[in-house]
Design a protein around this motif. Structure first.
Motif, mmCIF file in Angstrom:
data_model
loop_
_atom_site.group_PDB
_atom_site.id
_atom_site.type_symbol
_atom_site.label_atom_id
_atom_site.label_comp_id
_atom_site.label_asym_id
_atom_site.label_seq_id
_atom_site.Cartn_x
_atom_site.Cartn_y
_atom_site.Cartn_z
ATOM 1 N N ILE A 110 0.850 -1.198 0.000
ATOM 2 C CA ILE A 110 0.000 0.000 0.000
ATOM 3 C C ILE A 110 0.885 1.246 0.000
ATOM 4 O O ILE A 110 0.630 2.193 -0.734
ATOM 5 C CB ILE A 110 -0.973 -0.013 1.191
ATOM 6 C CG1 ILE A 110 -2.033 -1.113 0.974
ATOM 7 C CG2 ILE A 110 -1.634 1.355 1.382
ATOM 8 C CD1 ILE A 110 -2.932 -1.361 2.165
ATOM 9 N N GLY A 111 1.935 1.228 0.783
ATOM 10 C CA GLY A 111 2.851 2.364 0.837
ATOM 11 C C GLY A 111 3.546 2.624 -0.481
ATOM 12 O O GLY A 111 3.586 3.763 -0.958
ATOM 13 N N SER A 112 4.089 1.581 -1.109
ATOM 14 C CA SER A 112 4.812 1.794 -2.372
ATOM 15 C C SER A 112 3.858 2.219 -3.489
ATOM 16 O O SER A 112 4.210 3.064 -4.314
ATOM 17 C CB SER A 112 5.620 0.556 -2.762
ATOM 18 O OG SER A 112 4.787 -0.541 -3.013
ATOM 19 N N TRP B 145 4.065 15.555 3.172
ATOM 20 C CA TRP B 145 2.798 16.264 3.090
ATOM 21 C C TRP B 145 2.244 16.500 4.500
ATOM 22 O O TRP B 145 1.097 16.200 4.787
ATOM 23 C CB TRP B 145 1.799 15.473 2.269
ATOM 24 C CG TRP B 145 2.069 15.413 0.799
ATOM 25 C CD1 TRP B 145 3.250 15.632 0.158
ATOM 26 C CD2 TRP B 145 1.136 15.098 -0.219
ATOM 27 N NE1 TRP B 145 3.111 15.458 -1.187
ATOM 28 C CE2 TRP B 145 1.807 15.130 -1.452
ATOM 29 C CE3 TRP B 145 -0.215 14.767 -0.209
ATOM 30 C CZ2 TRP B 145 1.177 14.862 -2.663
ATOM 31 C CZ3 TRP B 145 -0.841 14.490 -1.418
ATOM 32 C CH2 TRP B 145 -0.140 14.551 -2.631
ATOM 33 N N LYS B 146 3.037 17.081 5.366
ATOM 34 C CA LYS B 146 2.679 17.224 6.774
ATOM 35 C C LYS B 146 1.563 18.232 7.025
ATOM 36 O O LYS B 146 0.811 18.111 7.980
ATOM 37 C CB LYS B 146 3.915 17.581 7.575
ATOM 38 C CG LYS B 146 4.902 16.450 7.588
ATOM 39 C CD LYS B 146 6.115 16.743 8.412
ATOM 40 C CE LYS B 146 6.918 15.464 8.401
ATOM 41 N NZ LYS B 146 8.265 15.505 8.525
ATOM 42 N N ASP B 147 1.460 19.250 6.194
ATOM 43 C CA ASP B 147 0.458 20.296 6.408
ATOM 44 C C ASP B 147 -0.735 20.189 5.464
ATOM 45 O O ASP B 147 -1.541 21.111 5.383
ATOM 46 C CB ASP B 147 1.114 21.677 6.249
ATOM 47 C CG ASP B 147 2.166 21.920 7.316
ATOM 48 O OD1 ASP B 147 1.956 21.487 8.460
ATOM 49 O OD2 ASP B 147 3.202 22.540 7.000
ATOM 50 N N ILE B 148 -0.839 19.069 4.754
ATOM 51 C CA ILE B 148 -1.944 18.873 3.810
ATOM 52 C C ILE B 148 -3.006 18.002 4.478
ATOM 53 O O ILE B 148 -2.712 16.886 4.901
ATOM 54 C CB ILE B 148 -1.442 18.207 2.504
ATOM 55 C CG1 ILE B 148 -0.420 19.112 1.811
ATOM 56 C CG2 ILE B 148 -2.624 17.884 1.589
ATOM 57 C CD1 ILE B 148 0.279 18.465 0.626
ATOM 58 N N PRO B 149 -4.238 18.486 4.599
ATOM 59 C CA PRO B 149 -5.295 17.652 5.173
ATOM 60 C C PRO B 149 -5.586 16.462 4.253
ATOM 61 O O PRO B 149 -5.722 16.628 3.035
ATOM 62 C CB PRO B 149 -6.505 18.589 5.246
ATOM 63 C CG PRO B 149 -5.975 19.972 5.062
ATOM 64 C CD PRO B 149 -4.717 19.834 4.275
ATOM 65 N N MET B 150 -5.657 15.283 4.857
ATOM 66 C CA MET B 150 -5.918 14.064 4.082
ATOM 67 C C MET B 150 -6.848 13.151 4.871
ATOM 68 O O MET B 150 -6.775 13.110 6.100
ATOM 69 C CB MET B 150 -4.606 13.327 3.790
ATOM 70 C CG MET B 150 -3.651 14.092 2.911
ATOM 71 S SD MET B 150 -2.109 13.201 2.626
ATOM 72 C CE MET B 150 -1.221 13.568 4.131
ATOM 73 N N GLU B 151 -7.665 12.422 4.147
ATOM 74 C CA GLU B 151 -8.530 11.415 4.752
ATOM 75 C C GLU B 151 -8.546 10.174 3.887
ATOM 76 O O GLU B 151 -8.343 10.243 2.669
ATOM 77 C CB GLU B 151 -9.949 11.954 4.939
ATOM 78 C CG GLU B 151 -10.026 13.019 6.001
ATOM 79 C CD GLU B 151 -11.443 13.302 6.443
ATOM 80 O OE1 GLU B 151 -12.406 12.859 5.782
ATOM 81 O OE2 GLU B 151 -11.595 13.980 7.469
ATOM 82 N N CYS B 152 -8.813 9.034 4.529
ATOM 83 C CA CYS B 152 -8.867 7.749 3.838
ATOM 84 C C CYS B 152 -10.238 7.119 4.072
ATOM 85 O O CYS B 152 -10.767 7.168 5.184
ATOM 86 C CB CYS B 152 -7.789 6.811 4.373
ATOM 87 S SG CYS B 152 -6.118 7.451 4.266
ATOM 88 N N LYS C 293 -0.751 8.084 5.381
ATOM 89 C CA LYS C 293 0.449 7.974 6.209
ATOM 90 C C LYS C 293 1.718 8.062 5.362
ATOM 91 O O LYS C 293 2.676 8.729 5.726
ATOM 92 C CB LYS C 293 0.422 6.654 6.979
ATOM 93 C CG LYS C 293 1.659 6.376 7.795
ATOM 94 C CD LYS C 293 1.480 5.123 8.621
ATOM 95 C CE LYS C 293 2.226 3.979 8.015
ATOM 96 N NZ LYS C 293 2.178 2.767 8.836
ATOM 97 N N TYR C 294 1.699 7.445 4.200
ATOM 98 C CA TYR C 294 2.883 7.421 3.337
ATOM 99 C C TYR C 294 3.101 8.767 2.651
ATOM 100 O O TYR C 294 4.240 9.168 2.432
ATOM 101 C CB TYR C 294 2.785 6.268 2.347
ATOM 102 C CG TYR C 294 2.752 4.961 3.090
ATOM 103 C CD1 TYR C 294 3.926 4.387 3.556
ATOM 104 C CD2 TYR C 294 1.546 4.344 3.397
ATOM 105 C CE1 TYR C 294 3.894 3.214 4.298
ATOM 106 C CE2 TYR C 294 1.508 3.180 4.138
ATOM 107 C CZ TYR C 294 2.687 2.616 4.579
ATOM 108 O OH TYR C 294 2.659 1.471 5.332
ATOM 109 N N ALA C 295 2.024 9.456 2.339
ATOM 110 C CA ALA C 295 2.163 10.806 1.783
ATOM 111 C C ALA C 295 2.752 11.729 2.847
ATOM 112 O O ALA C 295 3.638 12.532 2.566
ATOM 113 C CB ALA C 295 0.814 11.328 1.304
ATOM 114 N N ARG C 296 2.274 11.592 4.063
ATOM 115 C CA ARG C 296 2.737 12.442 5.152
ATOM 116 C C ARG C 296 4.207 12.176 5.475
ATOM 117 O O ARG C 296 5.007 13.097 5.601
ATOM 118 C CB ARG C 296 1.869 12.185 6.394
ATOM 119 C CG ARG C 296 2.060 13.164 7.509
ATOM 120 C CD ARG C 296 1.016 13.000 8.610
ATOM 121 N NE ARG C 296 -0.317 13.357 8.127
ATOM 122 C CZ ARG C 296 -1.294 12.482 7.900
ATOM 123 N NH1 ARG C 296 -1.119 11.210 8.137
ATOM 124 N NH2 ARG C 296 -2.458 12.884 7.460
#
Length: 116
Positions: free
Chosen positions: A20-22, A68-75, A60-63
């Motif tokens: 999933i990460g790769s 991408w620490k300051d980008i809001p993300m949801e799964c 998690k992998y984007a962050r």
């Protein structure tokens, strides 16, 4: 400035955190490259996975890997539609841009057949 969405999808080899990460990193890097995106202009990102992928969160992998620490993300988990593509990770990246920007959607591996 307006916002536009960029869609992308990729199939994942196996339901493992590593795969999933790769797949997440491969897909996001290709979207960034093809669309020449400055990550500071990303408003937010929404990830979805088919029900057979639940070993980890793509955000998690984007962050961690792409900073991408300051980008809001949801799964989210997608609905289980009969005969739909399996092991598929999708993303919608919303960016702040000018009206002239034309997003290029990116579909990789087994997901290429989704948008022919």
């Amino acid at each position: 400035m307006i916002t536009k969405g960029i869609r992308g999808a990729i199939t994942v080899d196996a339901n493992t955190p590593e795969d999933i990460g790769s797949a997440t990193i491969e897909l996001l890097q290709e979207i960034i490259k093809r669309n020449n995106i400055d990550i500071n202009l990303i408003s937010h990102a929404i990830f979805s996975l088919t029900p057979d992928l639940n070993a980890d969160f793509p955000a998690k992998y984007a962050r961690i890997n792409l900073k991408w620490k300051d980008i809001p993300m949801e799964c989210y988990q997608e609905i289980n539609v009969p005969n739909s593509l399996k092991k598929c990770l999708r993303v919608l990246i919303v960016i702040n841009c000018g009206e002239e920007f034309e997003p290029e959607f990116v579909y990789l591996k087994g997901a290429e057949g989704l948008r022919k």
